[in-house]
Design a protein around this motif. Structure first.
Motif, PDB file in Angstrom:
ATOM      1  N   TRP A 143       0.814  -1.218   0.000  1.00 10.76           N
ATOM      2  CA  TRP A 143       0.000   0.000   0.000  1.00 10.76           C
ATOM      3  C   TRP A 143       0.850   1.272   0.000  1.00 10.76           C
ATOM      4  O   TRP A 143       0.516   2.247  -0.665  1.00 10.76           O
ATOM      5  N   THR A 144       1.928   1.265   0.780  1.00  9.10           N
ATOM      6  CA  THR A 144       2.737   2.482   0.911  1.00  9.10           C
ATOM      7  C   THR A 144       3.929   2.517  -0.042  1.00  9.10           C
ATOM      8  O   THR A 144       4.506   3.583  -0.273  1.00  9.10           O
ATOM      9  N   HIS A 159       6.667   1.640   0.689  1.00  9.94           N
ATOM     10  CA  HIS A 159       7.829   1.885   1.554  1.00  9.94           C
ATOM     11  C   HIS A 159       8.207   0.553   2.170  1.00  9.94           C
ATOM     12  O   HIS A 159       7.485   0.014   3.002  1.00  9.94           O
TER      13      HIS A 159
END
Length: 314
Positions: free
Chosen positions: A92-93, A95
């Motif tokens: 989702w991120t 990261h």
């Protein structure tokens, strides 16, 4: 995609963060993977929670077999919750960085729950052995104090072993890279990043695997060899079919879990590849927990009856 990579000029002692590459090479499938893992996680949570609820509320399931099954379902929820939320966060991120402490904590809990699953499967096979091979002694052998002790032992035995192993692995220096070719912090991909000779660490991993996986697996095989011999001596086909039905689901879970885990951890480091490790890890971290509620419920008439009763009450 945000990735904090270690440059070649960095000193090995300055490594404070790893990068979980996970499925970043499948850039066109990030949306699909997000949806798939979200659905799988929900299925695992709902399925195992249902088993826990029905084994608690239905009086017909107040037996050692279902007590262990409820423990097993609770364990599966904990087990996948160490892995899947982090996968979803990374997708989702975008990261993918994880601190060394965070990586160590994830690995430690994953290994502890994996050890618990290994011993709990052995305990469940012992329960079936006593029930089928010594049915008259079953109430005496599997009394409440005994099965509480067996369950508690399964949960606790892995804590000192795996805390020690995690500390040992993360006590070494990492200099090859800080990029982990995996979707979670597991032993094989972490050892690939270690500096110098890791033969001693690999040997300790093999010893621990023998203690927490191979030894319980041998107990499972011993139990089922006696169970199968006893079942084949039953006089009626109906009796044999009923006995096999109560054991076949557990045996299927045993094969899936021990098979994929053993191949992963008992191979030499030189034979590990990122793709193979990911596929094998998916089996014992996500696929098996997803199918466990289905295997145990659809192949167990008592569980199906309890589930129908619960639905009708609602």
């Amino acid at each position: 995609m945000k990735q904090e990579e270690m440059s070649s000029e960095d000193n090995i002692s300055t490594v404070k963060q790893f990068v979980l590459l996970g499925f970043s090479d499948l850039s066109n499938l990030q949306g699909f993977l997000s949806g798939a893992f979200s659905i799988i996680y929900i299925v695992i949570l709902v399925g195992n929670c249902l088993i826990i609820v029905i084994t608690r509320v239905d009086t017909a399931l107040q037996k050692p077999m279902y007590f262990f099954l409820a423990n097993f379902s609770s364990l599966e929820i904990c087990y996948v919750s160490v892995i899947v939320p982090r996968i979803l966060f990374n997708i989702w991120t975008q990261h993918r960085g994880i601190s060394m402490l965070g990586c160590a904590v994830q690995m430690c809990f994953f290994l502890m729950f994996g050890t618990t699953e290994s011993f709990l499967l052995a305990v469940m096979s012992y329960d079936r052995y006593v029930a089928i091979c010594n049915p008259l002694q079953y109430p005496l052998v599997m009394n409440p104090a005994k099965y509480f002790q067996l369950a508690a032992g399964s949960w606790l035995v892995g804590i000192p072993i795996q805390v020690g192993q995690t500390c040992q692995i993360f006590s070494q220096d990492f200099c090859h890279s800080n990029k982990i070719e995996h979707f979670f912090c597991d032993i094989p991909p972490i050892l690939k990043l270690a500096c110098g000779d890791t033969a001693g660490h690999e040997l300790s991993v093999y010893v621990v695997v023998v203690l927490v996986a191979a030894f319980p697996f041998m107990l499972v095989l011993a139990s089922y060899s006696k169970i199968i011999a006893t079942i084949l001596r039953l006089p009626t086909a109906q009796g044999r079919a009923k006995a096999f039905s109560t054991c076949s689901s557990h045996l299927l879970v045993v094969v899936l879990f021990y098979g994929s885990a053993s191949i992963t951890y008992l191979r030499p480091k030189s034979t590990h590849s990122a793709g193979t490790d990911k596929v094998l890890s998916l089996f014992y971290t996500i696929v098996t927990p997803m199918f466990n509620p289905i295997i145990y419920s659809l192949r167990n008439k008592d569980v199906i009856a309890a589930l129908k009763k619960l639905i009708l009450k609602k």
